[in-house]
Scaffold this motif. Sequence first.
Motif, short mmCIF file in Angstrom:
data_model
loop_
_atom_site.label_atom_id
_atom_site.label_comp_id
_atom_site.label_asym_id
_atom_site.label_seq_id
_atom_site.Cartn_x
_atom_site.Cartn_y
_atom_site.Cartn_z
N LYS A 29 54.40 45.41 -2.79
CA LYS A 29 54.31 46.87 -2.63
C LYS A 29 54.90 47.55 -3.86
O LYS A 29 56.05 47.30 -4.22
CB LYS A 29 55.08 47.33 -1.38
CG LYS A 29 54.92 48.81 -1.05
CD LYS A 29 53.67 49.06 -0.24
CE LYS A 29 53.59 50.48 0.25
NZ LYS A 29 52.42 50.72 1.11
N GLU A 76 46.07 53.36 -3.37
CA GLU A 76 45.86 54.67 -2.78
C GLU A 76 46.66 55.69 -3.58
O GLU A 76 47.61 55.35 -4.29
CB GLU A 76 46.27 54.71 -1.31
CG GLU A 76 47.75 54.64 -1.02
CD GLU A 76 48.03 54.76 0.47
OE1 GLU A 76 48.13 55.90 0.95
OE2 GLU A 76 48.14 53.72 1.14
N GLY A 102 45.51 59.22 -0.12
CA GLY A 102 46.18 59.05 1.17
C GLY A 102 46.80 60.32 1.69
O GLY A 102 46.71 60.62 2.89
N GLU A 126 53.45 57.79 5.01
CA GLU A 126 52.75 56.61 5.53
C GLU A 126 51.71 56.14 4.51
O GLU A 126 50.82 56.91 4.11
CB GLU A 126 52.06 56.95 6.85
CG GLU A 126 52.99 57.41 7.95
CD GLU A 126 53.77 56.27 8.59
OE1 GLU A 126 53.42 55.10 8.32
OE2 GLU A 126 54.71 56.55 9.35
N THR A 127 51.84 54.92 4.07
CA THR A 127 50.87 54.35 3.12
C THR A 127 50.35 53.03 3.68
O THR A 127 51.00 52.38 4.49
CB THR A 127 51.51 54.11 1.74
OG1 THR A 127 52.61 53.20 1.89
CG2 THR A 127 52.01 55.42 1.13
N THR A 128 49.17 52.65 3.22
CA THR A 128 48.52 51.46 3.78
C THR A 128 48.14 50.41 2.76
O THR A 128 47.71 49.32 3.13
CB THR A 128 47.23 51.87 4.52
OG1 THR A 128 46.35 52.54 3.60
CG2 THR A 128 47.55 52.81 5.68
N ARG A 129 48.32 50.71 1.47
CA ARG A 129 47.86 49.78 0.43
C ARG A 129 49.01 49.34 -0.46
O ARG A 129 50.03 50.02 -0.55
CB ARG A 129 46.73 50.42 -0.38
CG ARG A 129 45.52 50.76 0.50
CD ARG A 129 44.33 51.17 -0.31
NE ARG A 129 43.19 51.46 0.56
CZ ARG A 129 42.00 51.83 0.13
NH1 ARG A 129 41.77 51.93 -1.17
NH2 ARG A 129 41.02 52.08 0.98
N GLU A 162 61.50 52.72 2.60
CA GLU A 162 60.95 51.36 2.79
C GLU A 162 62.10 50.38 3.03
O GLU A 162 62.02 49.49 3.91
CB GLU A 162 60.14 50.94 1.56
CG GLU A 162 58.93 51.80 1.23
CD GLU A 162 57.74 51.58 2.15
OE1 GLU A 162 57.92 51.07 3.27
OE2 GLU A 162 56.62 51.93 1.75
#
Length: 494
Positions: free
Chosen positions: A29, A68, A110, A166-169, A194
Amino acid sequence: MGTLGFDNKKYLELQSHKILERVASFGGKLYLEFGGKLFDDLHASRVLPGFAPDSKLKMLLQLRDQAEIVIAIRAADIAANKHRADLGIPYDQDVLRLVDAFREAGLYVGSVVLTQYCGEHTADLFASQLQALGIPVYRHHKIPDYPSNIPLIVSDEGFGKNDYIETTRPIVVITAPGPGSGKMATCLSQLYHENQRGIQAGYAKYETFPIWSIPLKHPVNLAYEAATADLSDVNMIDPFHLDAYGKTAVNYNRDIEIFPVLEAMFTKIYGACPYKSPTDMGVNMAGFAIVDDEACREASRQEIIRRFFAAACARAKGLGSDSEVHKVEMLMSSLGLEPSSRPCVAPALAEAATTGGPATAIELGDGTIVEGKTSALLGASSAALLNALKHLAGIGKQIELISPAIIEPIQHLKVEHLGNRNPRLHTDEVLIALSMGAVTNPTAELAMEALSGLQGCQVHSTVILSQVDENVFKKLGCNVTCEPVYQTHRLYHK
């Protein structure tokens, strides 16, 4: 125009690989702060001949499935209706433009984050607009004594009060409409959150200039100083890098000054800082894609001269300062440059001295310089533009591309019906007239087809150009400079 000095394909490969390497080093990440322009990085394309203006975008497209984008905008900039100087639009509208541009390119946006938020009503209205458009919005609050009060910043009362984005990638690109938008603070806030959630994540910067792997006084790096004269940025040898590795690397004053604070923040969040120097934080492989050093040096020398004229004209308009002009003059002096080192300057001044009126000179791709003078029908820039097209199309100098019978009714319209004081045709009006004539005149059609040959040409005017003429030249891909004087002593020069 000129010799290629930069291998864009090699650059994209090196840069993409290095970013993926950095992602892996942080456990999968990475928050990647993007400095400079993601679109139309024309400064880089001018000082690194061969660098594509959309190189950063192309690099991101190679990582599109893993990346993103989060756009940061400072709440106070929304409240102040801050505008982008280059585009002339407010920052909040530029956020919408950026979202559209990213989506059209196939990249995933995002969310948007409002930084240094203090309850601004206009920021809340903008957030509502974004949410109605289906774009998630987060708020990061202004923290007292940022960035010096590290115990407060890295706590539940500091970063802890911010919304968790909120992130997804695995790659989260943080970009913004302009500088000072809070990109770095957004990244650091996310690292704190995080870590609170037990997720391993890292941070890196992606800025093209200054290039750390070439000498401090290399013209490419000096051109960056000229470009940021209004910010008072200064390139420096990174002392932290030299101390840690015994190797010289170039960085700039703001990153070097803030590094001890960042180091302390990282240590507070992780227990140790993953970087030993501000240069370590960067992901910049541009220096390794330079394939002709002298071509880049010469391109950068010319850019510094252009920046001198831009600073001098800004001062003449009341939009710049003496200090900006003096700084660029100092950079020119260090390289032995004069304003006349720009090839199209002396011919323009000579034409003006001969005719007693404003003049414009254009340096074409083959080194040929054509001039234009002011006449009863055309402004100097319009005349120079037509002369350049004649040369590019192989049309004789004495041949008329536009009949006076076409120009005169346009002048009548301008003066008698539209209230203009200046009857002479501007460059946009000349191109419209030329395109109309091309329907029945094969010679005019040849001239129109030669327009693409103006890409990368150099233009110099002996007076400050109207916004119309300057914009037309820029749209044609020309690099424009002007002497810092107005044609008339009027106060309103629209």
